[in-house]
Write an enzyme that holds these catalytic residues in place. Structure first.
Site, mmCIF file in Angstrom:
data_model
loop_
_atom_site.group_PDB
_atom_site.id
_atom_site.type_symbol
_atom_site.label_atom_id
_atom_site.label_comp_id
_atom_site.label_asym_id
_atom_site.label_seq_id
_atom_site.Cartn_x
_atom_site.Cartn_y
_atom_site.Cartn_z
ATOM 1 N N GLU A 148 0.899 -1.200 -0.276
ATOM 2 C CA GLU A 148 -0.205 -0.066 -0.011
ATOM 3 C C GLU A 148 0.917 1.315 0.112
ATOM 4 O O GLU A 148 2.238 0.901 -0.100
ATOM 5 C CB GLU A 148 -0.832 0.063 1.384
ATOM 6 N N HIS A 186 -8.646 9.524 4.072
ATOM 7 C CA HIS A 186 -8.507 8.286 3.133
ATOM 8 C C HIS A 186 -8.712 8.719 1.567
ATOM 9 O O HIS A 186 -9.741 9.567 1.459
ATOM 10 C CB HIS A 186 -9.470 7.154 3.297
ATOM 11 N N ARG A 204 -0.529 8.796 2.207
ATOM 12 C CA ARG A 204 -2.009 8.945 2.419
ATOM 13 C C ARG A 204 -2.452 10.373 2.538
ATOM 14 O O ARG A 204 -3.386 11.086 1.761
ATOM 15 C CB ARG A 204 -2.625 8.255 3.576
ATOM 16 N N ARG A 223 -0.680 8.012 9.789
ATOM 17 C CA ARG A 223 -0.498 6.692 9.674
ATOM 18 C C ARG A 223 -0.170 6.191 8.592
ATOM 19 O O ARG A 223 -0.689 6.263 7.778
ATOM 20 C CB ARG A 223 -1.885 6.265 10.466
HETATM 21 C C1 SIN Z 1 -7.364 0.589 3.255
HETATM 22 O O1 SIN Z 1 -7.568 -0.572 2.877
HETATM 23 O O2 SIN Z 1 -6.964 1.360 2.378
HETATM 24 C C2 SIN Z 1 -7.278 0.987 4.450
HETATM 25 C C3 SIN Z 1 -6.296 0.270 5.325
HETATM 26 C C4 SIN Z 1 -5.874 1.239 6.443
HETATM 27 O O3 SIN Z 1 -6.475 2.098 6.642
HETATM 28 O O4 SIN Z 1 -4.865 1.306 6.866
#
Ligand code: SIN
Length: 484
Positions: A112, A223, A270, A366
């Site tokens: 990610e 997000h 993020r 985070r």
């Molecule tokens: C996501 O799946 O994008 C959320 C994961 C997260 O909040 O760390």
């Protein structure tokens, strides 16, 4: 004679249930949740759980976490998180939790944003939280009580003795030697959020009232890729793992505009991606989309079954269709201040874990998928700490004051909506001093209206967020100030 529990856990998400799992059966433990147990943020977590791949990956994971957190993190907490991740993952797998693996039985790792390597394990493709929650519910050997809305902590002379709560609408006092707060973050304060409707900052608000410190509340995380066009407060998450696997963020003309903001494009941290999408829309009026057209249909449906199904139900056919996206509130990096054992300074018998807590592990932003890991690592530490304590001696005082008959007042709904809008517009992704002052005044005005206890608690937390945002003049991580 008052019934007294050894341990009361407020919240039945991953942190609360993992704490319960680690408490021996002989202990008198009560886990309570506001609504039904799966109305919690864990249930909606899609992407996965971070785990350091091996000893060599620990310093790299620490570095990724610190870098995403703008080096505002408590390094000791980050090192504990990463170091303990290997045994924590092994423990839960040994207990029977099944993560996705290949035909040879080897765990599948995904990536990610802002991770240097693929180190995120997942379950059910894109339903990691749901699978982990189900697993922990099945493991739970302690009493679990739903419909229990905590509206006060029973505190006297620096010790917590329990809570007052509405249990199936009946005012009830619950006494315990040890009270663990695992009630999640503050999502319902925001107009657009990805959180469960139960996550509404009540316990944070009680802490403000009792003089228990909240820390880093200016660092609210948004997000970047959320489908917001639904009538419900909780919006539909499109996991980071989509971009980790190669999905693009594009505008109406298919341009990958995020490279205007950061050379990492879709895989920047993020906060940067959220701001990029927000700013681009503001400047150009163009809509942002997630583009999955590079994926093969069968693979997509298998890797992201939950997203495929949910969006098919509202008329989207992935991977052919693009999904219109917007950032939305997702996670509170700040919270109730505690040490790395979940202990709250100056307070006996009260602990905090999971998103409700602030160990400083996340810093100013985070790192993706660190939260499920955090929920497990630090809840185990709290349990170890509690089990090492001797018997709690002393008389339990009586707590007369009760708010049960004023939980709600007539106009609360109107003020609640107003608060959500203000939080989104003025204490959101991009902030200005003027906007923050306006928000502060509005929150203050609402506090002086005829309002119920629960709205008052929300407003206490909102005040803590706006005050923290005003106090930090410079941008850092997820706190971004525009110079007006
Ligand atoms: C996501 O799946 O994008 C959320 C994961 C997260 O909040 O760390």
């Amino acid at each position: 004679m008052k019934t007294k529990y050894d341990v009361l856990i407020i919240g039945a998400g991953l942190a609360g249930l993992y704490a319960a799992m680690n408490l021996p059966k002989e202990k008198k433990v009560l886990v309570v949740c506001k609504d039904i147990p799966w109305e919690c943020n864990t249930f909606y977590a899609q992407g996965g759980m971070v785990t350091a791949l091996n000893e060599a990956d620990i310093p790299i994971h620490v570095q990724d976490t610190m870098s995403a957190g703008a080096y505002h993190n408590n390094q000791e907490a980050v090192e504990i998180l990463s170091r303990t991740s290997i045994e924590t993952t092994a423990d839960i797998i040994a207990a029977g939790m099944v993560f996705d693996s290949n035909e040879a039985g080897e765990l599948l790792y995904t990536k990610e944003a802002a991770h240097s390597v693929e180190r995120i394990i997942h379950a059910g493709g894109d339903a990691t939280g749901r699978y982990m929650h189900y697993f922990l519910m099945v493991q739970n050997q302690h009493q679990l009580q739903k419909n229990t809305l905590v509206y006060d902590l029973l505190i006297e002379n620096g010790r917590c003795y329990g809570v007052k709560a509405s249990v199936n609408y009946e005012p009830t006092t619950i006494y315990a030697d040890h009270v663990i707060i695992a009630s999640g973050g503050v999502g319902s304060l925001y107009a657009f959020n990805t959180n469960s409707r139960t996550v509404s900052a009540d316990i944070h608000g009680i802490c403000v009232e009792k003089g228990i410190e909240l820390a880093d509340m200016e660092f609210m995380q948004f997000h970047p890729t959320v489908f917001v066009d639904t009538p419900y407060a909780r919006k539909l998450l499109l996991t980071e793992a989509l971009r980790g696997e190669g999905a693009f963020v594009v505008d109406d003309e298919g341009r990958r505009f995020l490279f205007d903001y950061d050379p990492r494009g879709e895989l920047a941290s993020r906060d940067i991606v959220s701001r990029g999408i927000f700013d681009y829309h503001r400047k150009t009026g163009k809509q942002a989309y997630l583009d999955f057209s590079m994926f093969e249909e069968e693979w997509f449906a298998q890797r992201f079954p939950n997203i495929t199904r949910t969006f098919a139900a509202i008329g989207y056919h992935f991977p052919q269709d693009k999904a219109p996206i917007s950032p939305a509130f997702h996670y509170a990096n700040g919270g109730i201040k505690c040490d790395t054992n979940g202990c709250i300074s100056g307070m006996e018998g009260l602990y905090v874990i999971g998103e409700a807590s602030h160990t400083g592990v996340h810093g100013a932003n985070r790192l993706a998928s660190n939260s499920l890991l955090e929920g497990m690592v630090f809840s185990k530490r709290v349990v170890d700490y509690i089990l090492a304590q001797g018997k709690v001696e002393g008389k339990t005082p009586t707590f007369e004051k009760d708010y049960a008959n004023i939980l709600h007042k007539k106009d609360d709904k109107i003020y609640k909506q107003k608060l959500r809008q203000v939080m989104w517009e003025d204490i959101g992704i991009i902030r200005t001093t003027k906007g923050l002052h306006e928000a502060k005044n509005l929150i203050y005005d609402m506090k002086n209206k005829e309002i119920g206890r629960l709205l008052e608690l929300r407003l206490n937390t909102a005040s803590a967020i706006v005050d923290a945002a005003l106090a930090r003049k410079e941008s850092l991580g997820s706190h971004y100030m525009e110079s007006i």
